[in-house]
Design a protein around this motif. Structure first.
Motif, PDB file in Angstrom:
ATOM      1  N   ALA A  24      33.626  42.761  53.082  1.00  0.00           N
ATOM      2  CA  ALA A  24      32.495  41.944  53.545  1.00  0.00           C
ATOM      3  C   ALA A  24      31.348  42.001  52.550  1.00  0.00           C
ATOM      4  CB  ALA A  24      32.037  42.414  54.927  1.00  0.00           C
ATOM      5  N   ASN A  25      31.053  43.187  52.037  1.00  0.00           N
ATOM      6  CA  ASN A  25      29.984  43.340  51.045  1.00  0.00           C
ATOM      7  C   ASN A  25      30.320  42.589  49.769  1.00  0.00           C
ATOM      8  OD1 ASN A  25      27.581  44.789  49.772  1.00  0.00           O
ATOM      9  ND2 ASN A  25      29.257  45.491  48.459  1.00  0.00           N
ATOM     10  N   GLY A  26      31.609  42.648  49.350  1.00  0.00           N
ATOM     11  CA  GLY A  26      32.023  41.919  48.161  1.00  0.00           C
ATOM     12  C   GLY A  26      31.816  40.420  48.315  1.00  0.00           C
ATOM     13  N   CYS A  27      32.108  39.908  49.516  1.00  0.00           N
ATOM     14  CA  CYS A  27      31.963  38.471  49.773  1.00  0.00           C
ATOM     15  C   CYS A  27      30.499  38.059  49.925  1.00  0.00           C
ATOM     16  CB  CYS A  27      32.723  38.088  51.037  1.00  0.00           C
ATOM     17  SG  CYS A  27      34.521  38.235  50.928  1.00  0.00           S
ATOM     18  N   GLU A  29      27.562  39.857  49.047  1.00  0.00           N
ATOM     19  CA  GLU A  29      26.576  40.247  48.041  1.00  0.00           C
ATOM     20  C   GLU A  29      26.986  39.894  46.615  1.00  0.00           C
ATOM     21  OE1 GLU A  29      23.638  41.373  48.837  1.00  0.00           O
ATOM     22  OE2 GLU A  29      24.156  41.350  50.972  1.00  0.00           O
ATOM     23  N   TRP A  30      28.285  39.716  46.402  1.00  0.00           N
ATOM     24  CA  TRP A  30      28.756  39.522  45.032  1.00  0.00           C
ATOM     25  C   TRP A  30      29.496  38.205  44.810  1.00  0.00           C
ATOM     26  CZ3 TRP A  30      27.924  43.021  41.033  1.00  0.00           C
ATOM     27  CH2 TRP A  30      27.336  44.227  41.411  1.00  0.00           C
ATOM     28  N   GLY A  31      30.302  37.795  45.776  1.00  0.00           N
ATOM     29  CA  GLY A  31      31.175  36.643  45.570  1.00  0.00           C
ATOM     30  C   GLY A  31      32.383  36.953  44.717  1.00  0.00           C
ATOM     31  N   PHE A  32      32.471  38.183  44.251  1.00  0.00           N
ATOM     32  CA  PHE A  32      33.572  38.682  43.424  1.00  0.00           C
ATOM     33  C   PHE A  32      33.865  40.123  43.816  1.00  0.00           C
ATOM     34  CE2 PHE A  32      33.074  35.158  40.597  1.00  0.00           C
ATOM     35  CZ  PHE A  32      34.120  35.174  39.667  1.00  0.00           C
ATOM     36  N   PHE A  33      35.143  40.492  43.822  1.00  0.00           N
ATOM     37  CA  PHE A  33      35.512  41.902  43.936  1.00  0.00           C
ATOM     38  C   PHE A  33      36.920  42.070  43.377  1.00  0.00           C
ATOM     39  CE2 PHE A  33      36.244  39.758  47.989  1.00  0.00           C
ATOM     40  CZ  PHE A  33      37.547  40.096  48.332  1.00  0.00           C
ATOM     41  N   GLN A  34      37.252  43.316  43.041  1.00  0.00           N
ATOM     42  CA  GLN A  34      38.575  43.595  42.486  1.00  0.00           C
ATOM     43  C   GLN A  34      39.408  44.365  43.501  1.00  0.00           C
ATOM     44  OE1 GLN A  34      39.347  44.272  38.399  1.00  0.00           O
ATOM     45  NE2 GLN A  34      37.214  44.675  37.892  1.00  0.00           N
ATOM     46  N   LEU A  35      40.677  43.966  43.629  1.00  0.00           N
ATOM     47  CA  LEU A  35      41.602  44.671  44.507  1.00  0.00           C
ATOM     48  C   LEU A  35      42.574  45.509  43.686  1.00  0.00           C
ATOM     49  CD1 LEU A  35      42.634  41.974  47.163  1.00  0.00           C
ATOM     50  CD2 LEU A  35      40.859  43.743  47.350  1.00  0.00           C
ATOM     51  N   VAL A  36      42.701  46.768  44.080  1.00  0.00           N
ATOM     52  CA  VAL A  36      43.771  47.615  43.564  1.00  0.00           C
ATOM     53  C   VAL A  36      44.686  47.976  44.742  1.00  0.00           C
ATOM     54  CG1 VAL A  36      42.388  48.541  41.663  1.00  0.00           C
ATOM     55  CG2 VAL A  36      42.369  49.714  43.876  1.00  0.00           C
ATOM     56  N   ASN A  37      45.893  48.420  44.433  1.00  0.00           N
ATOM     57  CA  ASN A  37      46.885  48.698  45.485  1.00  0.00           C
ATOM     58  C   ASN A  37      47.004  47.501  46.427  1.00  0.00           C
ATOM     59  OD1 ASN A  37      47.384  51.326  44.492  1.00  0.00           O
ATOM     60  ND2 ASN A  37      45.602  52.102  45.593  1.00  0.00           N
ATOM     61  N   ILE A 210      39.212  38.879  42.968  1.00  0.00           N
ATOM     62  CA  ILE A 210      39.065  37.837  43.992  1.00  0.00           C
ATOM     63  C   ILE A 210      37.673  37.235  43.875  1.00  0.00           C
ATOM     64  CG2 ILE A 210      39.101  37.313  46.458  1.00  0.00           C
ATOM     65  CD1 ILE A 210      41.792  38.339  45.477  1.00  0.00           C
ATOM     66  N   ASN A 211      37.595  35.907  43.892  1.00  0.00           N
ATOM     67  CA  ASN A 211      36.275  35.298  44.061  1.00  0.00           C
ATOM     68  C   ASN A 211      36.357  34.137  45.045  1.00  0.00           C
ATOM     69  OD1 ASN A 211      37.294  33.715  41.483  1.00  0.00           O
ATOM     70  ND2 ASN A 211      35.558  32.509  42.236  1.00  0.00           N
ATOM     71  N   THR A 212      35.218  33.855  45.650  1.00  0.00           N
ATOM     72  CA  THR A 212      35.149  32.837  46.697  1.00  0.00           C
ATOM     73  C   THR A 212      34.604  31.544  46.107  1.00  0.00           C
ATOM     74  OG1 THR A 212      33.022  33.812  47.333  1.00  0.00           O
ATOM     75  CG2 THR A 212      34.932  34.411  48.638  1.00  0.00           C
ATOM     76  N   TYR A 224      29.085  33.672  52.899  1.00  0.00           N
ATOM     77  CA  TYR A 224      29.775  34.008  51.660  1.00  0.00           C
ATOM     78  C   TYR A 224      29.415  32.946  50.627  1.00  0.00           C
ATOM     79  CZ  TYR A 224      32.792  37.015  54.561  1.00  0.00           C
ATOM     80  OH  TYR A 224      33.281  37.965  55.426  1.00  0.00           O
ATOM     81  N   LYS A 225      29.004  33.374  49.443  1.00  0.00           N
ATOM     82  CA  LYS A 225      28.557  32.429  48.426  1.00  0.00           C
ATOM     83  C   LYS A 225      29.575  32.308  47.293  1.00  0.00           C
ATOM     84  CE  LYS A 225      24.257  31.300  49.744  1.00  0.00           C
ATOM     85  NZ  LYS A 225      24.139  31.955  51.047  1.00  0.00           N
TER      86      LYS A 225
END
Length: 303
Positions: A24-27, A29-37, A210-212, A224-225
């Motif tokens: 939720a914070n990635g979506c 506050e950032w609009g981008f986040f990285q997924l591992v595993n 991931i980005n939105t 989400y921005k």
């Protein structure tokens, strides 16, 4: 600052609530986040790297070196309306490269895995937003069955002798829904704009970024921005970038989720975001990709 890195496997354990909050914070506050595993095997990802690099070297590199883009750079003038990028798009009904052994088989397998991951990510977004499970997928499919658009761009950014004169990929927001990027883990260059500052998206081996896109911003009623991002040209290294896009079908009707409009105490017709057909939005985006997104929403409202 560094964009959030999230262990996706922890959704299935005792840390589920914390992981949901991280996403939720990635979506928000950032609009981008990285997924591992993230569930895509290392073996498959290594094959994707191999065939993508071999494809560029064997089928594209020489033509790129002879291209008008490279010749234009020799004029010693800044290039404003082009990108230092070699790109092909993979769709199920397109003709794919056939000279690189294993390319088609590997990329078909990869695309199938990425599409499943995109749908899992959207389910998490639904949950975090308090929407019914499958809300985003249903919206993107236009009420049909598996009608959403899923495309994959295989890009390379070769070494640029004068990176101050051209951008790898000009700053933009993405038109569609959920974008899943398998970026180079050796050569950087991807940046996002946050709080007026360009921030590097740090290379991280075998992660999925991931980005939105704009449609997630609309569906979430702005919670989400979609954010500006770009790729810098670099003097060394050959950056590989494989972006997959889970977008609405052209006929899908996109609008803010009614639950979120109500929660914001808005009337449906007073929402910041209009109701529109995605194909109409895409036609506007094609002309305005590298311009601010807000006029696109205004233009599609007027249609």
């Amino acid at each position: 600052m560094a964009i959030p890195v999230i262990d996706f496997s922890k959704l299935d354990g005792e840390e589920r609530a914390a992981t949901l909050a991280q996403i939720a914070n990635g979506c928000e506050e950032w609009g981008f986040f990285q997924l591992v595993n993230h569930g895509i095997s290392e073996e498959l990802l290594e094959r994707v790297k191999k065939v993508s690099d071999e494809f560029f070297k064997n089928e594209r590199e020489e033509n790129f070196k002879k291209s008008t883009l490279v010749q234009s750079l020799n004029a010693d003038q800044k290039l404003e309306n082009v990108d230092w990028e070699d790109v092909i798009t993979l769709l199920d009904d397109n003709e794919w490269p056939s000279k690189t052994p294993g390319f088609k088989e590997t990329m078909e397998e990869y695309r199938a895995e990425l599409k499943k991951l995109a749908e899992r990510v959207m389910e998490v977004m639904d949950e975090n937003l308090g929407l019914p499970k499958g809300h985003m997928k249903k919206a993107f499919n236009g009420g049909g069955v598996d009608d959403a658009f899923f495309g994959t761009k295989v890009s390379h950014y070769p070494p640029c002798p004068q990176p101050e004169l051209v951008t790898g990929l000009r700053a933009h927001t993405d038109a569609g829904g959920v974008i899943l990027l398998f970026q180079d883990d050796q050569v950087g260059g991807l940046q996002i704009l946050k709080d007026g500052e360009w921030i590097d998206v740090q290379p991280l081996r075998n992660s999925i970024v991931i980005n939105t896109g704009d449609q997630i911003e609309v569906l979430s009623n702005g919670l989400y921005k979609s954010v500006w991002h770009r790729v810098l040209a670099t003097p060394t290294g050959n950056r590989r970038s494989i972006a997959s896009f889970y977008n609405p079908s052209l006929k899908a009707t996109i609008a803010p989720a009614p639950e979120l409009v109500e929660k914001a105490n808005q009337e449906v017709d007073q929402s910041t975001y209009p109701k529109f057909v995605f194909g109409d939005y895409l036609s506007i985006y094609a002309e305005q990709k590298f311009l601010p997104k807000e006029p696109r929403f205004q233009a599609v409202r007027a249609m």
